[in-house]
Design an enzyme around this catalytic site. Structure first.
Site, mmCIF file in Angstrom:
data_model
loop_
_atom_site.group_PDB
_atom_site.id
_atom_site.type_symbol
_atom_site.label_atom_id
_atom_site.label_comp_id
_atom_site.label_asym_id
_atom_site.label_seq_id
_atom_site.Cartn_x
_atom_site.Cartn_y
_atom_site.Cartn_z
ATOM 1 N N LYS A 1 0.857 -1.196 0.000
ATOM 2 C CA LYS A 1 0.000 0.000 0.000
ATOM 3 C C LYS A 1 0.891 1.244 0.000
ATOM 4 O O LYS A 1 1.964 1.215 -0.604
ATOM 5 C CB LYS A 1 -0.981 -0.062 1.174
ATOM 6 C CG LYS A 1 -1.763 -1.390 1.184
ATOM 7 C CD LYS A 1 -2.936 -1.406 2.107
ATOM 8 C CE LYS A 1 -3.636 -2.754 2.027
ATOM 9 N NZ LYS A 1 -4.848 -2.843 2.824
ATOM 10 N N GLU B 1 -9.611 -0.293 -1.777
ATOM 11 C CA GLU B 1 -9.246 1.076 -1.376
ATOM 12 C C GLU B 1 -9.290 2.008 -2.591
ATOM 13 O O GLU B 1 -9.641 3.181 -2.470
ATOM 14 C CB GLU B 1 -7.863 1.076 -0.708
ATOM 15 C CG GLU B 1 -7.950 0.486 0.704
ATOM 16 C CD GLU B 1 -6.699 -0.241 1.161
ATOM 17 O OE1 GLU B 1 -5.624 -0.042 0.568
ATOM 18 O OE2 GLU B 1 -6.800 -1.011 2.135
ATOM 19 N N GLY C 1 -7.450 -4.986 7.147
ATOM 20 C CA GLY C 1 -6.842 -4.109 8.147
ATOM 21 C C GLY C 1 -7.609 -4.040 9.456
ATOM 22 O O GLY C 1 -7.375 -3.177 10.293
ATOM 23 N N SER D 1 -6.488 -9.439 6.582
ATOM 24 C CA SER D 1 -5.926 -9.844 7.878
ATOM 25 C C SER D 1 -5.284 -11.239 7.857
ATOM 26 O O SER D 1 -5.406 -11.991 8.825
ATOM 27 C CB SER D 1 -6.983 -9.742 8.985
ATOM 28 O OG SER D 1 -7.455 -8.404 9.094
ATOM 29 N N GLY E 1 -0.882 -5.627 6.005
ATOM 30 C CA GLY E 1 -0.096 -5.388 7.216
ATOM 31 C C GLY E 1 1.062 -6.357 7.438
ATOM 32 O O GLY E 1 2.207 -5.930 7.684
HETATM 33 P P1 13P Z 1 -4.482 -6.561 5.531
HETATM 34 O O1 13P Z 1 -3.688 -7.825 5.329
HETATM 35 O O2 13P Z 1 -3.702 -5.485 6.233
HETATM 36 O O3 13P Z 1 -5.821 -6.827 6.134
HETATM 37 O O4 13P Z 1 -4.767 -5.951 4.053
HETATM 38 C C1 13P Z 1 -5.338 -6.774 3.110
HETATM 39 C C2 13P Z 1 -5.256 -6.085 1.793
HETATM 40 O O5 13P Z 1 -5.961 -5.125 1.541
HETATM 41 C C3 13P Z 1 -4.284 -6.586 0.816
HETATM 42 O O6 13P Z 1 -4.488 -6.027 -0.434
#
Ligand code: 13P
Length: 247
Positions: free
Chosen positions: A11, A96, A172, A211, A233
């Site tokens: 990200k 996103e 997230g 997650s 993450g």
């Molecule tokens: P997380 O693993 O932080 O939940 O994010 C998932 C994600 O959006 C991967 O593109």
């Protein structure tokens, strides 16, 4: 047999210096060679990360791109620019981007066609909101995203496409979909691909995202239809990301 694919989505994280440190820490550990590992990094990190992973099996991806090759699109990056940097993958339609930057199924479809035409493999993201799941609309929503996203995509490209099922409520938040729920949706997506492309449903790779962490990766990966993970993450910590690759 589908090769498992674990992709980190950094990200908007990691300056060049931070990214290089993370890659060095990942590279210094033994990685399972039977798993395809991909780092989807900010545009500004692509060149340095590509250089740093030389001699490893790690692949590099971008997190977005425009569908045109060039033109008056201030702030955008084209497939030609990514190809010049030898980018292997590009994430398209991440929730996103759909949520904050007005990405739609139509723009995702244009980008997917353009990526494939330039030999960049798309990781196309789909997934429902919590509200949609609570009103039992999740399958209808995901089916629609797949059908519109794959509109007019030739079957010869299907093996190069990765789908990431990322329920928005699990991104997230620390809330993972249960392995059974994730597998159930991913099997459903495979069925839709079967309706569109017949037996190629058994070739296309479908990841789960939301997650994913060292504690839950094995259970997810052991499910019949889950071929990989798209990880936010936990991809920012070398030890965690290596544990995911070596699940
Ligand atoms: P997380 O693993 O932080 O939940 O994010 C998932 C994600 O959006 C991967 O593109």
């Amino acid at each position: 047999m589908r090769t498992p694919i674990i992709a980190g989505n950094w990200k908007m994280n990691n300056t060049m210096e931070e990214g290089l440190k993370l890659v060095a820490d990942i590279k210094s550990q033994d990685l399972n060679k039977n798993v395809e590992a991909v780092l989807c990094v900010p545009f500004t990190d692509i060149k340095s990360v590509k250089e740093a992973i030389k001699g490893t099996n790690i692949k590099v991806g971008a997190q977005n791109m425009h569908w045109e090759e060039s033109g008056a699109y201030t702030g955008e990056i084209s497939p030609i620019m990514l190809k010049e940097l030898e980018v292997d993958y590009v994430i398209l339609g991440h929730s996103e981007r759909r949520q904050y930057f007005n990405e739609t199924d139509e723009t995702v479809n244009k980008k997917m066609k353009s990526a494939l035409a330039h030999n960049i493999k798309p990781i196309i993201c789909v997934g429902e909101t919590l509200e949609e799941r609570e009103s039992s609309k999740e399958k209808e929503v995901v089916k629609n995203q797949i059908i519109k996203g794959f509109q007019d995509i030739d079957e010869k490209h299907v093996e190069d496409i990765v789908i990431a099922y990322e329920p928005i409520w699990a991104i997230g938040t620390g809330k993972t979909a249960s392995a059974d729920d994730a597998n159930d949706m991913i099997a459903f997506i495979r069925e839709i691909i079967g309706q569109l492309y017949g037996d190629l449903k058994d070739v296309i790779r479908i990841q789960y995202g939301g997650s994913v962490k060292p504690e839950n990766v094995a259970e997810l990966m052991n499910k019949s239809d889950i071929d990989g993970a798209l990880v936010g993450g936990a991809s920012l910590k070398a030890d965690d990301f290596v544990k995911l690759i070596n699940y």
